[in-house]
Structure formats: C-alpha cells, structure tokens
Design an enzyme around this catalytic site. Structure first.
Site, short mmCIF file in Angstrom:
data_model
loop_
_atom_site.label_atom_id
_atom_site.label_comp_id
_atom_site.label_asym_id
_atom_site.label_seq_id
_atom_site.Cartn_x
_atom_site.Cartn_y
_atom_site.Cartn_z
N TYR A 32 -8.00 -23.82 6.01
CA TYR A 32 -7.08 -25.05 6.21
C TYR A 32 -6.01 -24.68 7.43
O TYR A 32 -5.50 -23.46 7.39
CB TYR A 32 -6.48 -24.97 4.92
CG TYR A 32 -5.22 -25.94 4.89
CD1 TYR A 32 -5.36 -27.25 4.68
CD2 TYR A 32 -4.00 -25.60 5.60
CE1 TYR A 32 -4.37 -28.25 4.60
CE2 TYR A 32 -2.91 -26.64 5.44
CZ TYR A 32 -3.12 -27.86 5.34
OH TYR A 32 -2.19 -28.63 5.31
N GLU B 57 -3.47 -31.94 10.50
CA GLU B 57 -4.01 -30.99 9.44
C GLU B 57 -5.45 -31.05 9.82
O GLU B 57 -6.23 -32.23 9.86
CB GLU B 57 -3.89 -31.70 8.27
CG GLU B 57 -4.10 -30.81 7.12
CD GLU B 57 -4.02 -31.56 5.67
OE1 GLU B 57 -3.00 -31.28 5.02
OE2 GLU B 57 -4.70 -32.48 5.45
#
Ligand code: GDP
Ligand code: MN
Length: 380
Positions: free
Chosen positions: A101, A189
C-alpha cells in the site's frame, strides 16, 4: 474531485509510474476488442468511484474473449455500493508476488505532506491502521524541501518490503510524490502496489483526488469534469451555486458558515439523529439563496425534517425568514422545517415567520432545542 481508476492510471503513466497497458470501454464488444489489443490474460475492472470493487465482484480475470464477454456483461450495469458501473477498464493482467500500500496526502495538523507505505497492501488500509498500526510506515515531507531520494529510501526500508522491491518502490514513490505535487492532488493512493515475480514494482490500482482549489490552473481537468457522476441533489446544488455535500441521514441541514454547519451536524448526532447533508449558505445569504437551499434539500427522499440553523452576522435573519416564506410559497416542501434564528435582526426574522408558524414550520430558541425538535420529527 475524485478520478476514476483509469484516469488516475493515465495520470500516473505521464509521470513514469509503471501501470499495466489498458483501455477504457463502455460496451461488451469494445471490451473484447480492447482485450485483444492489450493481450491476454486481462483484468476486467469496474470503473466506479468507490473502494472494494474486487470484493463486490467488479474485478475479474479473463483468459480469453469468451470470459471477457461474460465478465464485461456481468459487470456493466452492476450496482456497487450505490454506484452503477457504466465504464470498464480492460488491462493486461499482472502476476503478483506481493501486494503493498502506498499513498500521499496532506497532514493539515503537521502542515506537511504525509506518505504512508505498508507491506500489507491489497486490503483495506483502515483495517491495517486499526489492527496493526505499526505495519504502516509514515513519512512527513516538508513541501518546500520536497522528498529526497535518501529520505524516500529510508522510508521504504522502514516499511519492511521485500528487499527485492526496494529500488523499484523508491523509484515509484519519488514519481508518485512528483505527480501528487505537480498535479495539485489532495490524495494519491496505490493499493495494491505490487511486486511481480520477476522483481518489478507496479501500480495495480489508482485513487486520485484533485484539489478543486487549484482548478484555475488546470484547464486539462475539463476532461475529468465531463465524466463526473454527481447525484441528483449534488447536481442541482451545483447548478444553484450552493456548497452542498450529500450524506445518508434523515435531517436536512441548512446553516450559514462551514463551522456552524459542522457543529449543527454534531449536535444532531449528539441528540440521536443523523444528517442528510451538509449545506452552507455562506455569509450574507439572502432570501433567494435560502429558498434554493430548501429546494435542493426537498429533492432528497430520505429527508424527514429540515433544520435551519442561522446565526446572523453579515447574514440578516429577516432575509433568511423571507427566504423561508418564499420557499414555502414556491415549492411544496415535503418535510417540516425547524428553525433557529439568532444574531443580526433575529427579532425581525422571527416576526416575519410568526404568522406562518404551524406544525410544518417551527421556531426554536436555541440550536440544541432546534436539533432535538428536528430529530424528534425525523424519527416519527
Ligand atoms: P479494489 O477492490 O476496488 O481496490 O480494486 P483493485 O484494483 O485494487 O483490485 C482488487 C484486487 O484484485 C487486487 O488487490 C488484486 O488482488 C486483484 N487484481 C487486480 N488486478 C489484478 C491483476 O492484474 N492480476 C491479478 N492476479 N490480480 C489482480
Ligand atoms: Mn484497490
């Protein structure tokens, strides 16, 4: 403004971030044609601005044209958490060794950019943050100094990724930071950022939020605006120039000033209710703005009571009262209105409302009383 995954990936690609070859399509036939061009196996991906598409069945691998046809047919038109899929992104499928992530966003408290990186990607980052906060490596980046390669490398090392991913991750994150700053994003993101079995680091998903305040220096954002899907309430509010955000509750909220409206949401919550929206009519709102605000809230089926909370400063309470009376005359307001007027010309405002008061228009002396009354009416 939020971008769709494919728009985010196209933006990333302009900054040299590795993404898979892909094409956006709107029909099953185009999906099959695009799959032929990007090369099998492919991933058929629902383009909706909501997370968890994979779990909802909106992301499917396809090995051949028949599978693309089946999956594209199933996913187009699918409802994912209230978002109907009208577009697909067909990309060449990647082999995954590990899922990470990565993100950058603004930490307003620290007055710095915040990078987050975790070796536990692919899943909800909120869940990782709750259950295993140490699994997220954070870095604060001073916007003036920027992100140096050395700082980026130390951050990647702190995240405990596979050492084979270090160089690739440093490269991607430096480019991601550049994209984030240069393209005036509020958020970038990548979840998952993957390590492939042959050692490449690659963005498999993209979430990008642009900072609307920077709109004036990005004429190219017009392309994104054209594809935005606003709900009916938000569309109408925009058309009327109102600062409106739709929520899920049953008490429609109108207030003047963002701070007061936020407090009103809190008070409604505190007395057991839930707000249907945020709507700030701003300073100096006149009768026209007030009646527009009521009209927008009136289109929301979930609203069972409307709470108008005005503290008059520049805004005059008599103007607000006139706006309410005008709205009552112009639109068939479906929910009862509870109103709290205080501040500039409050007495004049209350006098204007007095002859119109009924069980559909109720004045209350304080914000707390008004919230209680609205919540009571909304729960009947
Ligand atoms: P989200 O569920 O909305 O976050 O959509 P993602 O684009 O992140 O995809 C969800 C999951 O699908 C990923 O975490 C991967 O596990 C899987 N996935 C997506 N693309 C590929 C791919 O190219 N190959 C493989 N093997 N899995 C993929
Ligand atoms: Mn994802």
């Amino acid at each position: 403004m939020d971008l769709f995954e494919y728009q985010g990936k196209q933006l990333f690609a302009r900054y040299g971030i590795p993404v898979s070859a892909g094409e956006p399509v709107d029909t099953v036939d185009d999906a099959v044609a695009a799959a032929g061009r990007v090369g099998y196996p492919v991933v058929v991906k629902a383009q909706v601005q909501v997370g968890g598409r994979g779990k909802a069945g909106g992301i499917k691998l396809a090995a051949d044209a028949d599978e693309v046809r089946t999956h594209a047919g199933n996913i187009l038109g699918m409802d994912i958490k209230g978002h109907v899929v009208e577009r697909l992104w067909i990309e060449h499928a990647s082999d995954i060794a590990e899922e990470y992530y990565a993100s950058f966003t603004l930490d307003r408290g620290a007055k710095k950019h915040l990078g987050m990186l975790s070796a536990q990607g692919g899943v909800d980052i909120e869940q990782v943050a709750d259950e295993n906060p140490d699994a997220i490596a954070r870095i604060h980046v001073d916007p003036v100094e920027g992100l140096t390669e050395a700082a980026c490398r130390a951050w990647v090392e702190a995240a405990g990724l596979n050492p084979r991913a270090t160089d690739g991750a440093v490269d991607v994150l430096l480019k991601l930071y550049e994209a984030y700053v240069d393209s005036d994003c509020d958020l970038v993101e990548i979840n998952p950022l993957i390590l492939t079995p042959d050692g490449r680091v690659h963005a498999l998903d993209a979430k990008v939020t642009l900072d609307d305040n920077a709109d004036y220096r990005h004429p190219e954002w017009e392309e994104y605006r054209a594809t935005q899907v606003l709900d009916e309430r938000e569309r109408l509010a925009k058309e009327k120039g109102l600062n409106y955000i739709g929520l899920d509750g049953s008490v429609g909220i109108i207030g003047n000033g963002a701070g007061l409206v936020m407090s009103t949401l809190d008070v409604v919550n505190q007395v057991g209710g839930s707000a249907a929206n945020f709507l700030d009519v701003g300073g100096g709102a006149d009768a026209k703005v007030l009646s527009n605000a009521i009209e927008v809230i009136n289109t929301d089926e979930k609203v069972k009571a409307i709470l108008v909370n005005i503290f008059g400063g520049i805004t005059r309470c008599d103007e607000v009262a006139n706006g309410i009376v005008e709205a009552l005359g112009r639109v068939a307001v479906k929910a009862p209105i509870v109103i709290r007027l205080d501040g500039t010309n409050a007495a004049e405002g209350r006098a204007i409302l007095a002859p119109h008061e009924s069980d559909r228009l109720i004045s209350q002396p304080t914000m707390l009383d008004a919230a209680r009354k609205a919540v009571e009416l909304a729960s009947n």
